[in-house]
Design a protein around this motif. Structure first.
Motif, PDB file in Angstrom:
ATOM      1  N   GLY B  23       0.835  -1.203   0.000  1.00  0.00           N
ATOM      2  CA  GLY B  23       0.000   0.000   0.000  1.00  0.00           C
ATOM      3  C   GLY B  23       0.863   1.243   0.000  1.00  0.00           C
ATOM      4  O   GLY B  23       2.098   1.166   0.053  1.00  0.00           O
ATOM      5  N   GLU B 464      -0.900  -2.174  18.719  1.00  0.00           N
ATOM      6  CA  GLU B 464      -1.974  -2.302  17.729  1.00  0.00           C
ATOM      7  C   GLU B 464      -2.408  -0.956  17.146  1.00  0.00           C
ATOM      8  O   GLU B 464      -3.301  -0.903  16.318  1.00  0.00           O
ATOM      9  CB  GLU B 464      -3.186  -3.007  18.355  1.00  0.00           C
ATOM     10  CG  GLU B 464      -2.851  -4.263  19.129  1.00  0.00           C
ATOM     11  CD  GLU B 464      -2.325  -5.385  18.256  1.00  0.00           C
ATOM     12  OE1 GLU B 464      -2.150  -5.163  17.039  1.00  0.00           O
ATOM     13  OE2 GLU B 464      -2.084  -6.475  18.784  1.00  0.00           O
ATOM     14  N   PHE B 465      -1.768   0.148  17.617  1.00  0.00           N
ATOM     15  CA  PHE B 465      -2.162   1.462  17.101  1.00  0.00           C
ATOM     16  C   PHE B 465      -2.099   1.503  15.576  1.00  0.00           C
ATOM     17  O   PHE B 465      -2.992   2.026  14.907  1.00  0.00           O
ATOM     18  CB  PHE B 465      -1.256   2.560  17.658  1.00  0.00           C
ATOM     19  CG  PHE B 465      -1.552   2.927  19.083  1.00  0.00           C
ATOM     20  CD1 PHE B 465      -2.698   2.448  19.714  1.00  0.00           C
ATOM     21  CD2 PHE B 465      -0.703   3.755  19.796  1.00  0.00           C
ATOM     22  CE1 PHE B 465      -2.974   2.780  21.029  1.00  0.00           C
ATOM     23  CE2 PHE B 465      -0.967   4.094  21.112  1.00  0.00           C
ATOM     24  CZ  PHE B 465      -2.102   3.606  21.719  1.00  0.00           C
ATOM     25  N   THR B 467      -2.235  -0.980  13.423  1.00  0.00           N
ATOM     26  CA  THR B 467      -3.253  -1.818  12.801  1.00  0.00           C
ATOM     27  C   THR B 467      -4.601  -1.109  12.802  1.00  0.00           C
ATOM     28  O   THR B 467      -5.309  -1.077  11.800  1.00  0.00           O
ATOM     29  CB  THR B 467      -3.407  -3.132  13.585  1.00  0.00           C
ATOM     30  OG1 THR B 467      -2.110  -3.617  13.858  1.00  0.00           O
ATOM     31  CG2 THR B 467      -4.197  -4.134  12.799  1.00  0.00           C
ATOM     32  N   VAL B 468      -4.908  -0.529  13.976  1.00  0.00           N
ATOM     33  CA  VAL B 468      -6.183   0.161  14.091  1.00  0.00           C
ATOM     34  C   VAL B 468      -6.250   1.286  13.068  1.00  0.00           C
ATOM     35  O   VAL B 468      -7.244   1.421  12.336  1.00  0.00           O
ATOM     36  CB  VAL B 468      -6.375   0.707  15.525  1.00  0.00           C
ATOM     37  CG1 VAL B 468      -7.524   1.685  15.564  1.00  0.00           C
ATOM     38  CG2 VAL B 468      -6.609  -0.435  16.495  1.00  0.00           C
ATOM     39  N   SER B 469      -5.168   2.077  12.968  1.00  0.00           N
ATOM     40  CA  SER B 469      -5.262   3.188  12.030  1.00  0.00           C
ATOM     41  C   SER B 469      -5.318   2.701  10.595  1.00  0.00           C
ATOM     42  O   SER B 469      -6.019   3.292   9.772  1.00  0.00           O
ATOM     43  CB  SER B 469      -4.145   4.210  12.194  1.00  0.00           C
ATOM     44  OG  SER B 469      -3.127   3.736  12.966  1.00  0.00           O
ATOM     45  N   ALA B 470      -4.582   1.614  10.305  1.00  0.00           N
ATOM     46  CA  ALA B 470      -4.663   1.096   8.935  1.00  0.00           C
ATOM     47  C   ALA B 470      -6.084   0.634   8.627  1.00  0.00           C
ATOM     48  O   ALA B 470      -6.607   0.873   7.533  1.00  0.00           O
ATOM     49  CB  ALA B 470      -3.677  -0.048   8.749  1.00  0.00           C
ATOM     50  N   SER B 471      -6.720  -0.020   9.617  1.00  0.00           N
ATOM     51  CA  SER B 471      -8.084  -0.502   9.369  1.00  0.00           C
ATOM     52  C   SER B 471      -9.046   0.665   9.229  1.00  0.00           C
ATOM     53  O   SER B 471     -10.084   0.555   8.584  1.00  0.00           O
ATOM     54  CB  SER B 471      -8.529  -1.432  10.493  1.00  0.00           C
ATOM     55  OG  SER B 471      -8.892  -0.687  11.626  1.00  0.00           O
ATOM     56  N   LEU B 472      -8.694   1.807   9.841  1.00  0.00           N
ATOM     57  CA  LEU B 472      -9.532   3.003   9.695  1.00  0.00           C
ATOM     58  C   LEU B 472      -9.088   3.832   8.490  1.00  0.00           C
ATOM     59  O   LEU B 472      -9.529   4.948   8.288  1.00  0.00           O
ATOM     60  CB  LEU B 472      -9.462   3.857  10.961  1.00  0.00           C
ATOM     61  CG  LEU B 472     -10.076   3.224  12.208  1.00  0.00           C
ATOM     62  CD1 LEU B 472      -9.763   4.043  13.448  1.00  0.00           C
ATOM     63  CD2 LEU B 472     -11.583   3.070  12.043  1.00  0.00           C
ATOM     64  N   ARG B 473      -8.145   3.276   7.754  1.00  0.00           N
ATOM     65  CA  ARG B 473      -7.601   3.893   6.537  1.00  0.00           C
ATOM     66  C   ARG B 473      -6.993   5.269   6.808  1.00  0.00           C
ATOM     67  O   ARG B 473      -7.106   6.184   6.017  1.00  0.00           O
ATOM     68  CB  ARG B 473      -8.671   3.981   5.454  1.00  0.00           C
ATOM     69  CG  ARG B 473      -8.884   2.607   4.819  1.00  0.00           C
ATOM     70  CD  ARG B 473     -10.072   2.582   3.927  1.00  0.00           C
ATOM     71  NE  ARG B 473     -10.970   1.510   4.314  1.00  0.00           N
ATOM     72  CZ  ARG B 473     -12.290   1.609   4.346  1.00  0.00           C
ATOM     73  NH1 ARG B 473     -12.866   2.749   4.028  1.00  0.00           N
ATOM     74  NH2 ARG B 473     -13.021   0.590   4.693  1.00  0.00           N
ATOM     75  N   VAL B 474      -6.366   5.372   7.984  1.00  0.00           N
ATOM     76  CA  VAL B 474      -5.643   6.601   8.297  1.00  0.00           C
ATOM     77  C   VAL B 474      -4.180   6.350   7.958  1.00  0.00           C
ATOM     78  O   VAL B 474      -3.622   5.343   8.382  1.00  0.00           O
ATOM     79  CB  VAL B 474      -5.773   6.928   9.803  1.00  0.00           C
ATOM     80  CG1 VAL B 474      -4.969   8.167  10.156  1.00  0.00           C
ATOM     81  CG2 VAL B 474      -7.229   7.106  10.160  1.00  0.00           C
ATOM     82  N   PRO B 475      -3.527   7.238   7.191  1.00  0.00           N
ATOM     83  CA  PRO B 475      -2.127   7.000   6.848  1.00  0.00           C
ATOM     84  C   PRO B 475      -1.234   6.995   8.099  1.00  0.00           C
ATOM     85  O   PRO B 475      -1.522   7.692   9.066  1.00  0.00           O
ATOM     86  CB  PRO B 475      -1.764   8.156   5.918  1.00  0.00           C
ATOM     87  CG  PRO B 475      -2.875   9.131   5.998  1.00  0.00           C
ATOM     88  CD  PRO B 475      -4.075   8.428   6.547  1.00  0.00           C
ATOM     89  N   ARG B 478       0.038  10.165   9.868  1.00  0.00           N
ATOM     90  CA  ARG B 478      -0.928  10.923  10.649  1.00  0.00           C
ATOM     91  C   ARG B 478      -1.005  10.389  12.084  1.00  0.00           C
ATOM     92  O   ARG B 478      -1.012  11.150  13.044  1.00  0.00           O
ATOM     93  CB  ARG B 478      -2.296  10.798   9.988  1.00  0.00           C
ATOM     94  CG  ARG B 478      -3.086  12.069  10.027  1.00  0.00           C
ATOM     95  CD  ARG B 478      -4.444  11.835   9.420  1.00  0.00           C
ATOM     96  NE  ARG B 478      -5.441  12.066  10.454  1.00  0.00           N
ATOM     97  CZ  ARG B 478      -5.876  13.281  10.779  1.00  0.00           C
ATOM     98  NH1 ARG B 478      -5.427  14.329  10.152  1.00  0.00           N
ATOM     99  NH2 ARG B 478      -6.758  13.432  11.730  1.00  0.00           N
ATOM    100  N   THR B 479      -1.007   9.075  12.171  1.00  0.00           N
ATOM    101  CA  THR B 479      -1.026   8.466  13.497  1.00  0.00           C
ATOM    102  C   THR B 479       0.293   8.748  14.220  1.00  0.00           C
ATOM    103  O   THR B 479       0.318   8.972  15.424  1.00  0.00           O
ATOM    104  CB  THR B 479      -1.263   6.952  13.382  1.00  0.00           C
ATOM    105  OG1 THR B 479      -2.465   6.754  12.654  1.00  0.00           O
ATOM    106  CG2 THR B 479      -1.370   6.300  14.747  1.00  0.00           C
TER     107      THR B 479
ATOM    108  N   PRO C  78      -3.207  -4.854   0.773  1.00  0.00           N
ATOM    109  CA  PRO C  78      -2.697  -4.313   2.037  1.00  0.00           C
ATOM    110  C   PRO C  78      -3.853  -3.989   2.984  1.00  0.00           C
ATOM    111  O   PRO C  78      -4.996  -3.849   2.553  1.00  0.00           O
ATOM    112  CB  PRO C  78      -1.958  -3.044   1.620  1.00  0.00           C
ATOM    113  CG  PRO C  78      -2.483  -2.677   0.284  1.00  0.00           C
ATOM    114  CD  PRO C  78      -2.943  -3.948  -0.358  1.00  0.00           C
ATOM    115  N   TYR C 105     -11.633   9.265  14.782  1.00  0.00           N
ATOM    116  CA  TYR C 105     -10.303   9.183  14.182  1.00  0.00           C
ATOM    117  C   TYR C 105     -10.318   8.857  12.692  1.00  0.00           C
ATOM    118  O   TYR C 105      -9.696   9.529  11.884  1.00  0.00           O
ATOM    119  CB  TYR C 105      -9.469   8.157  14.946  1.00  0.00           C
ATOM    120  CG  TYR C 105      -7.994   8.303  14.709  1.00  0.00           C
ATOM    121  CD1 TYR C 105      -7.290   9.363  15.266  1.00  0.00           C
ATOM    122  CD2 TYR C 105      -7.297   7.396  13.919  1.00  0.00           C
ATOM    123  CE1 TYR C 105      -5.945   9.524  15.045  1.00  0.00           C
ATOM    124  CE2 TYR C 105      -5.943   7.553  13.697  1.00  0.00           C
ATOM    125  CZ  TYR C 105      -5.266   8.619  14.270  1.00  0.00           C
ATOM    126  OH  TYR C 105      -3.936   8.769  14.046  1.00  0.00           O
TER     127      TYR C 105
END
Lengths: 345, 572, 367
Positions: B23, B464-465, B467-475, B478-479, C78, C105
């Motif tokens: 990605g 897991e931060f 993973t969580v942001s990836a699942s929320l589609r946050v780059p 940014r996290t 991904p 978020y």
């Protein structure tokens, strides 16, 4: 979080400005990088006088002891940083000459320079400025306390009474140290010279890195006798130190401080102007405030606490020999005295 | 059955395992990891390589195999330095670790009063260049020393002075490690020992000591490395007692012998490298000791122990304060020892060697830039190495590069920088002689400890931060900016602080690469002392100390005031 | 769940394998998950359930095999390109952001308008029952509340799939029990396809539509909680889910075995030859103790061992008189009281043939 990034940013801006300021001072067009072993307290008036006479040229000094400046120049020989070498021992300049690093140039007024004090070629690669010679600094308070007689000669220094009382500069790093060793080897001969140093070594408390340090240590009473050179001795006494200055009667070791232009300089016009200036009477008058003998004959010296005619006390010095054998002498010296570890008290 | 299991691997080998598509985040992170790797290769690995190859070359650059090494060992004076270095370092290490252990014991295991103050005093040596204790020792025990009689006629110039100076200078380093080791001991073991009626002595040898064992071993190696590679103390007070670190300096700056300097540098790499490996192993075991169920030990008052420890710790703290105080005293005396009226004459740095006050401001700029860029590179780098998904081999290699500087003494790194960056064939040659190379070299020199601090902080936050942001589609970036960085802010400030203080006080690496307009304060101390201007050297050392101390104080106020408010969320 | 059978699975997993070097963590897994279904992956640690979840989420892509979600091949996509929300055992809430910011978020990053975000956050917090906590920080909430925030955050982008990785393991028993019901309730209201990884059989049994029991990287059984508990397909499942007596014996006929001297009948036909070694499985709570008569199958006269009071029942060991057979049994408090069962007493029990499961020995070789 927000506060953090903005303050970080502000900090970044400040430092970048600071960094740019640094850069901008180092890229000015008429900057002349001059490597020197002159004393820190000597170079200010030289710089001021030269820059006044040559507006637009700015001297950037790289100052260190003779050994370090020589080492730096040789290390950088593939890509020299210096434009000019000024106030470095002639023996070191001859080493650079041997390496083919110097530019032949006859400065204006070369004809007035004492013939003994320059590279003999018509376009010399180095021109002398002044002579500096060895001298002892003897702390009178401490010698009084310890009831020590004042040494008058090199030979006196080997007397057992001075055991642990003497500091001298390490010839590997200090030009003052090297000129002493070179003088002993020339005065006494190779074998006798080393024999003398073996004896002297027994009395030496410390070998210092700098030629000034033994005199300053004597001034502070750390050691009673400091083997140094006349400019530092005179200056230290002037500063109020309780010392007397002794010029050993067998003769003084000496070397010339000289100037030479690096072949690779990109500022050759400015460099030549500095070489010209270095041979002027004006410059020589400034040298004379610090040294008894300068390149232009007949300029009076003003060294308050140095008595006698230094010119007559200098030994016969074969610079070519000294430069030629520098490595060999230092290796031998290091082998004999560097390794002997603990000072014997 | 047997044939089938034999065939299986062949079958799987034939089918290439699936590869996940990369990605955006993956591309950016991998690109950044590679960039970091290249940065570390250029600033750490290649200079070391330049040094290594130099040791096999003659002055003209031709390959001569081991001839330089032969020459080195043929010179008894030089070979002798190895032995000197080893035994002086061993002795300093033993004394330092013993003192630090007692002091740490007092801080963590007793109820003696003033522990907070003792902690602060113990940090003083970190804030000063290693030259400062050496200068103070000259004033204390030199031929004109205030308390010269205490040495019973022995000379401070030589091993005695080196050991005393090194113990002072390395004390806080040992203390931090041992305090940590003692602090994590499990109270339940003490309760058990008490229940079994073990005598205090037996409890000490069966519980306290084994618990701190790995910390002690780690401290031993850290201190040993620091001492054997330190250059400041033996330079000032070593007299005619040669050690490896001063040999490098002499070979390179005194005798123009870069090849021999490279040889000594390599020899110096050996003990530092061994220490590094052992320390890594020990730290791993120390971590294993920490069980999640451990209960922190809370000491109980015991009049005898508390009083004894107070006496011992006071003595040590007093020694530290005296050493600092003497430099201060010397720096304001007009002409030691003959005129002790106070004056600021010694602060007139512009009339002395070392570059004057400009050196000090250069140091400020250098330390500021090092802290700023160093923290950014190191923390972001640690984040990438820790958090980039997969990409195992590259990450592992970059991690190795990040830890490598820990095994490289500053002198060796500095020498490598000359060889590498002053080569005109190097396209990066233009940074030679600039402020930039000092900053880069200092960042590299102190990279590893900062990197480890960052990694530790990153490991402590929830894995897991990302993973969580990836699942929320946050780059990821940014996290990183919104969560990781703020959560790790204490560690980030810690790193900045560490880099700043070390950049202010370091001598060893930068001594080879400073230029006329980039002279530094700590190097000015060295040069002034070299020229015999000892009092001004002490004065400059005090200025450096004061700067570091003030910065440190600001940092403490920051962490306690602003940070406490900004990090409200930590409160329950 | 809807009783109308949906023919098109939402998640289709085919031939999925995952190898870590020589170790096979997942061995050719085939699995279909229907839209709106709540499926639990159950098994001991190291069975591959987490590995399977990580393959579905894209955190750790499989070595071979394919995954389709809603008709789309996501096998090698991904993480960010997949469509799921995830909740971890550790909650993984961002500690420095308020509850509101945590839930918002993903919305902020997706460029949702401010008003819309506020509305959605409010809605989600109401959904998980925490409308008042929007401005607090995670550390100010209890564990159960934090996990509900994590759930709200995972639901914010209305994902097609919800992944729950041991979501209740960090909570204490009481909170866990309550949250089970809440999550299940929420899932059914949203009709959201959900996969939960758990090692807790009680959790799996109470929450799931279907349970996937896994062991050694393979699927042992897929079935409704009732099927898994009542009709374990393998001895492993029988052993792992609930308590079970494993009684070793030999077949006499296809519907009868001799177990340590006792003759037991079972209703299911076992297609093994006469004399085959078998394991007869019996749940302790299936031991019947009321209304035992002449006609009762598998009637045994047993001696009662030590009675252990568990709270809502008694557990004990029974010894069948005249045989070598020992087995555990659970009796309700009522039965114990009514029948006066006590330690050392001899009573009559029956082992209902319908309740006996028979597997060939050795246990591990069943497939």
């Amino acid at each position: 979080m927000n506060l953090c990034t903005t303050s970080g940013l502000r900090c970044a801006v400040v430092s970048i400005t600071a960094a740019m300021f640094c850069l901008s001072t180092s890229v000015r067009a008429a900057d002349l990088t001059v490597y020197t072993a002159l004393e820190a307290d000597q170079i200010k008036p030289y710089k001021a006088a030269f820059e006044k006479a040559n507006p637009g040229i700015n001297i950037l000094w790289v100052r260190d002891s003779t050994g370090i400046i020589t080492a730096k120049l040789l290390a950088e020989r593939a890509n020299p940083k210096a434009d000019v070498v000024m106030g470095l021992a002639a023996t070191s300049l001859m080493l650079l000459q041997k390496e083919g690093m110097l530019m032949p140039y006859a400065p204006a007024g070369l004809d007035k320079v004492d013939a003994k004090m320059r590279d003999p070629a018509a376009s010399p690669e180095w021109v002398g400025m002044d002579v500096w010679a060895s001298a002892f600094c003897v702390n009178t308070v401490e010698s009084g306390k310890k009831n020590l007689p004042e040494p008058a000669s090199w030979a006196d220094l080997t007397k057992p009474v001075y055991q642990g009382q003497i500091a001298m500069p390490n010839p590997a790093s200090s030009g003052t140290g090297f000129l002493m060793v070179s003088a002993w080897l020339q005065m006494f001969g190779w074998d006798e010279g080393w024999k003398y140093m073996d004896e002297l070594h027994k009395n030496i408390a410390a070998y210092t890195h700098s030629g000034s340090k033994p005199c300053r240590q004597a001034a502070a009473g750390e050691y009673t006798i400091g083997l140094s050179f006349e400019y530092r001795a005179n200056k230290t006494k002037k500063g109020g130190a309780p010392i007397s200055i002794v010029l050993p009667k067998e003769g003084l070791g000496w070397d010339m401080e000289a100037i030479g232009i690096l072949k690779t300089t990109k500022e050759s016009e400015a460099a030549k102007k500095l070489a010209d200036w270095a041979a002027t009477a004006e410059a020589n008058k400034l040298y004379a405030e610090n040294f008894a003998i300068v390149a232009l004959p007949g300029i009076a010296s003003s060294m308050e606490f140095i008595q006698g005619d230094i010119n007559k006390m200098l030994i016969k010095n074969d610079f070519a020999w000294a430069a030629e054998n520098r490595d060999k002498i230092l290796a031998e010296w290091s082998k004999r005295y560097d390794g002997k570890s603990e000072p014997k008290n | 059955m047997a044939t089938e299991t034999l065939i299986l691997p062949d079958r799987t080998a034939a089918v290439a395992p699936l590869r996940q598509k990369l990605g955006h985040d993956d591309w950016i992170m991998r690109g950044a990891v590679v960039a970091l790797g290249l940065w570390l290769i250029v600033t750490v690995l290649l200079p070391l390589w330049a040094l290594l190859s130099k040791s096999f070359q003659a002055a003209d650059g031709s390959f001569i195999g081991l001839a330089n090494f032969q020459a080195y060992f043929a010179n008894p004076a030089l070979a002798n330095s190895i032995w000197h270095s080893v035994w002086v370092s061993l002795l300093s290490t033993i004394i330092c670790v013993l003192l630090a252990f007692v002091y740490a014991y007092g801080l963590t295991r007793t109820c003696m009063p003033g522990r907070g103050l003792f902690r602060i005093i113990a940090q003083i040596p970190i804030l000063a260049p290693s030259l400062l204790p050496a200068i103070s020792l000259v004033y204390l025990f030199g031929n004109q020393g205030l308390v010269k009689w205490m040495l019973f006629g022995a000379s401070i110039y030589g091993p005695i002075g080196i050991v005393m100076g090194e113990v002072f200078w390395t004390f806080p380093h040992a203390l931090i490690i041992i305090t940590t080791a003692l602090a994590i001991s499990d109270a339940r073991l003490y309760e058990a020992a008490e229940a079994l009626r073990a005598s205090p002595r037996r409890t000490f040898w069966t519980v306290t000591f084994p618990g701190a064992r790995y910390g002690l071993i780690s401290a031993v190696f850290v201190v040993f490395t620091l001492v054997i590679t330190d250059f400041g103390v033996p330079k000032v007070i070593g007299g005619r007692f040669n050690v490896l670190a001063t040999d490098i300096y002499k070979q390179v700056v005194g005798q123009q012998n870069f090849q021999m300097g490279a040889v000594v540098g390599l020899i110096l790499l050996l003990p530092a490298g061994v220490a590094f490996v052992v320390d890594q192993l020990m730290q791993r075991r120390q971590l294993a000791l920490l069980s999640a169920r451990a209960v922190p030990y809370a000491p109980r008052p015991d009049a005898t122990i508390d009083r004894t420890m107070l006496a011992i710790c006071s003595l040590i703290a007093f020694a530290i304060l005296v050493i600092l105080g003497v430099s201060f005293f010397a720096s304001i005396a007009t002409f030691w020892p003959y005129n002790l009226t106070p004056s600021f004459k010694n602060f007139d740095f512009d009339m002395m060697d070392g570059g004057g006050w400009r050196s000090y401001f250069n140091s400020l700029v250098m330390a500021g830039l090092t802290a700023l860029f160093g923290t950014a590179v190191i923390f972001a780098g640690a984040y990438l190495v820790e958090k980039t998904p997969r990409f195992r081999y590259v990450r592992g290699f970059v991690q190795f590069l990040a830890l490598l500087p820990l095994a490289v003494p500053g002198l060796v790194l500095g020498l490598g920088y000359i060889f590498f960056f002053n080569n005109p064939a190097n396209p990066l040659n233009f940074i030679y002689g600039t402020m930039a190379i000092l900053v880069i070299c200092t960042i590299s020199h102190f990279y590893s400890v900062s990197h480890l601090t960052a990694v530790t902080a990153l490991k402590q936050i929830d894995q897991e931060f990302e993973t969580v942001s990836a699942s929320l589609r946050v780059p990821f970036w940014r996290t990183f900016m919104r969560v990781t960085l703020p959560v790790c802010l204490p560690a980030v400030l810690d790193i900045a602080m560490y880099l700043f203080v070390n950049a202010m006080t370091t001598v060893s690496a930068v001594v080879f690469i400073y230029a006329p307009h980039t002279t530094l304060a700590a190097i000015a101390v060295l040069n002034m002392d070299d020229a015999g201007d000892v009092a001004p050297a002490a004065a400059m050392a005090m200025v450096v100390f004061a700067t570091a101390a003030v910065t440190r104080a600001i940092y403490m106020l920051l962490t306690q005031g602003y940070l406490a408010r900004a990090q409200m969320w930590r409160k329950r | 769940m809807d009783s109308t059978p949906t023919t098109v699975p939402y998640l289709r997993i085919r031939n999925l394998s995952k190898k870590f070097g020589a170790f096979t963590a997942l061995d050719t897994i085939d699995l279909d998950i229907m839209p709106g279904e709540f499926v639990s992956f159950l098994g001991p640690s190291g069975c591959g359930k987490t590995t399977l979840l990580r393959a579905i989420s894209g955190l750790d892509v499989q070595t071979a095999g394919s995954i389709h979600q809603g008709g789309r091949d996501i096998s090698t996509l991904p993480v960010a390109k997949r469509d799921f929300g995830i909740v971890f055992q550790s909650y993984a809430l961002f500690p420095n952001l308020t509850i509101k910011d945590n839930v918002a978020y993903g919305l902020v990053s997706a460029g949702t308008p401010r008003i819309e975000i506020d509305r959605r956050v409010k809605e989600l917090l109401e959904l998980v029952g925490l409308p008042e906590q929007a401005d607090k920080y995670p550390a100010q909430l209890s564990g159960g509340q934090q996990q509900r925030v994590a759930l709200a955050r995972a639901l914010a982008l209305s994902p097609g799939l919800l992944l729950l990785d041991e979501p209740l393991s960090a909570l204490d028993a009481r909170v866990r029990a309550r949250l089970r019901g809440e999550i299940r309730d929420l899932q059914q209201r949203l009709k959201l396809t959900t996969i939960m990884v758990t090692h807790d059989q009680e959790e799996a049994l109470t929450m799931s539509d279907r349970i996937v029991v896994m062991s050694n990287g393979r699927i042992e059984q897929v079935g409704t909680p009732d099927e898994i508990y009542g009709r374990p397909a393998t001895a492993f499942v029988a052993d792992f889910v609930g308590k079970m007596n494993f009684l070793e014996g030999r077949l006499v006929t296809s519907k009868r075995a001799i177990v340590r001297g006792a003759v037991l009948d079972f209703s299911e036909e076992v297609p093994l030859g006469e004399g085959a070694a078998v394991t007869v499985c019996l749940r302790p709570e299936d031991v019947a103790v009321r209304d035992i008569g002449e006609h009762s199958d598998n009637r045994l006269s047993v001696q009662v061992g030590v009675m252990e009071f568990i709270g809502n029942h008694f557990a004990t060991t029974l010894h069948a008189s005249g045989t070598g057979l020992n087995f555990s049994a659970d009796f309700s408090i009522n039965a114990v009281r009514d029948l006066g069962i006590s330690s050392g007493a001899t009573i009559e029990v029956a082992l209902p043939p319908k309740r006996l499961r028979v597997f060939a020995q050795p246990r591990s070789a069943t497939a």
